[in-house]
Design an enzyme around this catalytic site. Structure first.
Site, PDB file in Angstrom:
ATOM      1  CG  ASN A  60      -1.902   1.107   1.243  1.00 52.26           C
ATOM      2  OD1 ASN A  60      -1.602   2.209   0.833  1.00 52.26           O
ATOM      3  ND2 ASN A  60      -3.099   0.814   1.743  1.00 52.26           N
ATOM      4  CG  ASN A 115      -2.526   5.790  -0.440  1.00 58.63           C
ATOM      5  OD1 ASN A 115      -2.181   6.803  -1.029  1.00 58.63           O
ATOM      6  ND2 ASN A 115      -3.441   4.972  -0.918  1.00 58.63           N
ATOM      7  CE  LYS A 116      -2.142  -0.295   5.521  1.00 60.64           C
ATOM      8  NZ  LYS A 116      -1.983  -1.697   5.942  1.00 60.64           N
ATOM      9  CG  ASP A 144      -4.228  -6.884   9.785  1.00 59.95           C
ATOM     10  OD1 ASP A 144      -4.530  -6.300   8.731  1.00 59.95           O
ATOM     11  OD2 ASP A 144      -4.823  -7.910  10.157  1.00 59.95           O
ATOM     12  CE  LYS A 188      -5.235   8.186   8.049  1.00 65.87           C
ATOM     13  NZ  LYS A 188      -5.163   7.399   6.825  1.00 65.87           N
ATOM     14  CG  HIS A 219      -6.002   3.774  13.227  1.00 66.51           C
ATOM     15  ND1 HIS A 219      -6.639   4.877  12.680  1.00 66.51           N
ATOM     16  CD2 HIS A 219      -5.811   2.922  12.203  1.00 66.51           C
ATOM     17  CE1 HIS A 219      -6.830   4.679  11.380  1.00 66.51           C
ATOM     18  NE2 HIS A 219      -6.330   3.503  11.076  1.00 66.51           N
ATOM     19  NE  ARG A 220      -1.552   2.207   8.750  1.00 69.84           N
ATOM     20  CZ  ARG A 220      -2.745   2.497   8.222  1.00 69.84           C
ATOM     21  NH1 ARG A 220      -3.058   3.737   7.932  1.00 69.84           N
ATOM     22  NH2 ARG A 220      -3.611   1.548   7.965  1.00 69.84           N
TER      23      ARG A 220
END
Length: 197
Positions: A9, A11-12, A68, A171, A176-177
């Site tokens: 991913n 974006n991540k 995850d 963000k 959470h991340r």
């Protein structure tokens, strides 16, 4: 120090790369030529992230971390949870997942939800886990164009903007991340300092 982030991913990857301290080079799966699908067949976020991180460490020899994330919605008995990425089916897109959730939540008064991320870090075969979570609400429609996944329909407690209306930095500060990554980075920073001293 080179560390692989076990994700495809982008974006991540971009989100986490900007948070990494000096002295740590973040590699993607593509950078180490890991092109196969990583195992992720557990029913817990903890086990899924560990499976992915150990797969890279065991097969490619790199220190690695994997994450995850699950969106757990009260009114849906904690769904989609560990199945968040493929909630609308194996080949689904983020938009399909969003529409499925909005459909299931129609007319629902209790809109409480929590976003949870578990990061598993494997260094020299040792496992460390870091957790981040943020409480919030599922909004009845999409707000914003940024972000990815369920960001347009999640409003964190105390915020006026959905994750999809925030800059990556905004963000990252509250998500959470972001919380789990900060714990990971503090740990890596400490390990780095111990190695240098």
């Amino acid at each position: 120090m080179k560390i692989v982030f076990a994700t495809n991913n982008l974006n991540k990857l971009a989100e986490i790369r900007q948070l990494m301290p000096e002295g740590i080079e973040l590699l993607s799966l593509k950078d180490i030529n890991c092109l196969e699908e990583l195992p992720e067949n557990s029913d817990s976020l903890e086990d899924n992230s560990a499976q992915k991180a150990f797969y890279v460490f065991d097969n490619y020899g790199y220190n690695c971390f994997a994450d995850d994330t699950g969106l757990e919605i009260d009114a849906l008995d904690g769904r989609p949870g560990v199945y968040s990425a493929r909630y609308a089916g194996p080949e689904c897109k983020a938009e399909d997942n969003i529409q499925k959730i909005l459909g299931e939540m129609e007319g629902e008064e209790n809109r409480d939800a929590v976003f949870r991320t578990i990061i598993c870090l494997v260094i020299n075969g040792k496992e460390f886990q870091f957790e981040g979570e943020v409480q919030g609400q599922i909004i009845p429609g999409k707000w914003g164009e940024k972000g990815f996944g369920y960001d347009p329909i999640f409003l964190a407690d105390g915020q006026e903007k959905s994750f999809a209306q925030m800059s990556m930095q905004e963000k990252g500060n509250i998500s959470h991340r972001g919380i789990a990554v900060k714990k990971l980075i503090q740990f890596l920073q400490k390990s780095l300092n111990n190695t240098l001293n």
